[in-house]
Design an enzyme around this catalytic site. Structure first.
Site, short mmCIF file in Angstrom:
data_model
loop_
_atom_site.label_atom_id
_atom_site.label_comp_id
_atom_site.label_asym_id
_atom_site.label_seq_id
_atom_site.Cartn_x
_atom_site.Cartn_y
_atom_site.Cartn_z
N LYS A 67 -63.81 -27.43 -10.05
CA LYS A 67 -63.65 -26.38 -8.64
C LYS A 67 -64.41 -25.22 -8.79
O LYS A 67 -65.45 -25.06 -9.64
CB LYS A 67 -61.99 -25.47 -9.19
CG LYS A 67 -60.48 -26.80 -9.45
CD LYS A 67 -59.74 -24.95 -9.69
CE LYS A 67 -58.32 -26.62 -10.25
NZ LYS A 67 -57.63 -25.79 -10.92
N ASP B 268 -68.95 -32.11 -18.72
CA ASP B 268 -67.46 -31.52 -18.00
C ASP B 268 -67.93 -31.75 -16.76
O ASP B 268 -68.87 -30.81 -16.51
CB ASP B 268 -67.39 -30.64 -18.88
CG ASP B 268 -66.86 -30.16 -20.42
OD1 ASP B 268 -66.29 -31.89 -20.43
OD2 ASP B 268 -68.03 -30.09 -20.87
N ASP C 225 -73.00 -26.09 -29.23
CA ASP C 225 -73.76 -26.35 -28.03
C ASP C 225 -75.22 -26.61 -28.13
O ASP C 225 -76.34 -25.85 -28.96
CB ASP C 225 -73.77 -24.70 -28.09
CG ASP C 225 -74.24 -24.05 -26.57
OD1 ASP C 225 -74.61 -25.07 -25.94
OD2 ASP C 225 -74.09 -23.45 -25.58
N GLU D 25 -78.89 -36.64 -26.76
CA GLU D 25 -77.28 -36.72 -27.05
C GLU D 25 -77.38 -35.45 -26.68
O GLU D 25 -76.97 -34.99 -27.63
CB GLU D 25 -77.19 -37.81 -27.22
CG GLU D 25 -75.97 -37.86 -25.71
CD GLU D 25 -74.86 -39.56 -26.71
OE1 GLU D 25 -75.06 -40.40 -26.51
OE2 GLU D 25 -73.77 -39.46 -25.74
N GLU E 283 -72.94 -31.20 -29.68
CA GLU E 283 -71.67 -31.72 -29.48
C GLU E 283 -70.58 -30.50 -30.40
O GLU E 283 -70.54 -30.31 -32.00
CB GLU E 283 -70.88 -32.67 -29.70
CG GLU E 283 -69.34 -33.24 -29.69
CD GLU E 283 -69.26 -32.82 -27.69
OE1 GLU E 283 -69.70 -33.54 -27.01
OE2 GLU E 283 -68.39 -32.05 -27.84
N THR F 56 -69.54 -44.83 -22.29
CA THR F 56 -68.81 -44.25 -23.18
C THR F 56 -67.45 -43.83 -23.14
O THR F 56 -66.51 -44.76 -22.07
CB THR F 56 -69.32 -42.92 -23.03
OG1 THR F 56 -68.87 -42.17 -21.76
CG2 THR F 56 -71.36 -42.43 -22.41
N TYR G 32 -65.67 -41.75 -21.87
CA TYR G 32 -65.24 -40.68 -20.95
C TYR G 32 -65.69 -40.95 -19.85
O TYR G 32 -64.26 -41.64 -18.91
CB TYR G 32 -65.27 -39.31 -21.08
CG TYR G 32 -65.40 -38.56 -19.80
CD1 TYR G 32 -64.74 -37.61 -19.91
CD2 TYR G 32 -66.05 -38.34 -18.51
CE1 TYR G 32 -64.34 -37.02 -18.66
CE2 TYR G 32 -66.10 -37.93 -17.65
CZ TYR G 32 -64.63 -36.94 -17.47
OH TYR G 32 -63.80 -35.82 -16.02
N GLU G 33 -66.27 -42.61 -19.80
CA GLU G 33 -66.92 -42.84 -18.50
C GLU G 33 -65.31 -44.10 -17.98
O GLU G 33 -65.27 -44.19 -17.20
CB GLU G 33 -68.04 -43.72 -19.05
CG GLU G 33 -68.27 -45.12 -17.47
CD GLU G 33 -69.52 -45.30 -18.55
OE1 GLU G 33 -70.16 -44.55 -19.40
OE2 GLU G 33 -70.54 -46.02 -17.94
#
Ligand SMILES: C[S@@+](CC[C@H](N)C(=O)[O-])C[C@H]1O[C@@H](n2cnc3c(N)ncnc32)[C@H](O)[C@@H]1O
Length: 203
Positions: free
Chosen positions: A110, A106, A84, A32, A57, A180, A182-183
């Site tokens: 923009k 992420d 990373d 993951e 992570e 998750t 963030y979800e």
């Protein structure tokens, strides 16, 4: 306790990773990328104790959170890279992963920030290299433009196919999905989509 746990499950990237040595009885190896708080990684590792579950992570609070999940569930099949994911991908043997998860990366919505997105040609090439033939990659996002961006770039690789047959295949959370953090925040501009790809041999 967490300080003593991390060294035992931290991956050493200073040399090529010997996956069988990490879990000799593993039936599969999963990764993951950007596991955030680690709730999905821990849930999958708990559900499949036969799998060696790797995670990358760089966000240290996320790593600490993942360690708490790992400790709480007494998981022994998880190994982490607190950094990373691209460095971990580079250290993995070719054709070594059965599954890769990239969940709600992420979005960088923009236009001028699109170049910061994780899905870039070098990462696509690295994913193609480390996935086993028939290995699977799941990408989830709740940003429409990142979904389009990813389908375009992943199906642009001749070794990857998007496996969806009908809209529900990407609109509904897969049965083996674990929600998750963030979800749950629902920050995107669409309902989440779950895009499953498979690595094939290029013609
Ligand atoms: C929006 S968060 C989502 C976290 C988690 N997947 C979730 O759904 O709750 C994206 C995560 O990707 C991580 N990330 C960003 N770039 C990364 C990279 N190059 N390698 C690994 N993780 C990365 C960030 O630190 C962040 O935790």
């Amino acid at each position: 306790m967490l300080q003593t746990l991390l060294p035992t499950i931290a991956l050493d990237l200073s040399q090529p990773i010997d996956l069988p040595a990490l879990k000799p009885d593993a039936t599969e190896v999963w990764l993951e990328i950007g596991f955030g708080g680690g709730e999905h990684l821990a849930a999958q590792a708990q559900r499949r104790p036969d799998v060696l579950a790797l995670g990358a992570e760089p966000f240290l609070n996320g790593v600490a959170s993942a360690l708490r999940h790992i400790e709480a569930a007494s998981l022994t099949n998880v190994r982490l890279h607190a950094g990373d994911a691209r460095d971990l991908l580079a250290a993995l043997p070719t054709a070594s992963l059965d599954r890769v998860f990239i969940l709600f990366p992420d979005p960088w919505p923009k236009l001028r920030h699109h170049k910061r997105r994780l899905i870039q040609p070098d990462v696509v090439a690295a994913l193609v290299r480390v996935l086993k033939p028939n290995g699977r990659l799941r990408f989830a996002t709740d940003w429409a433009n990142y979904a389009d961006w990813t389908v375009e770039r992943l199906t642009g690789a001749p070794e990857l196919v998007w496996t969806a047959q009908k809209a529900d295949d990407w609109r509904l959370a897969p049965q083996d999905h674990a929600p998750t953090r963030y979800e749950a925040k629902k920050l995107g501009d669409i309902a989440p989509v779950y895009l499953d790809f498979q690595r094939i041999s290029a013609a």
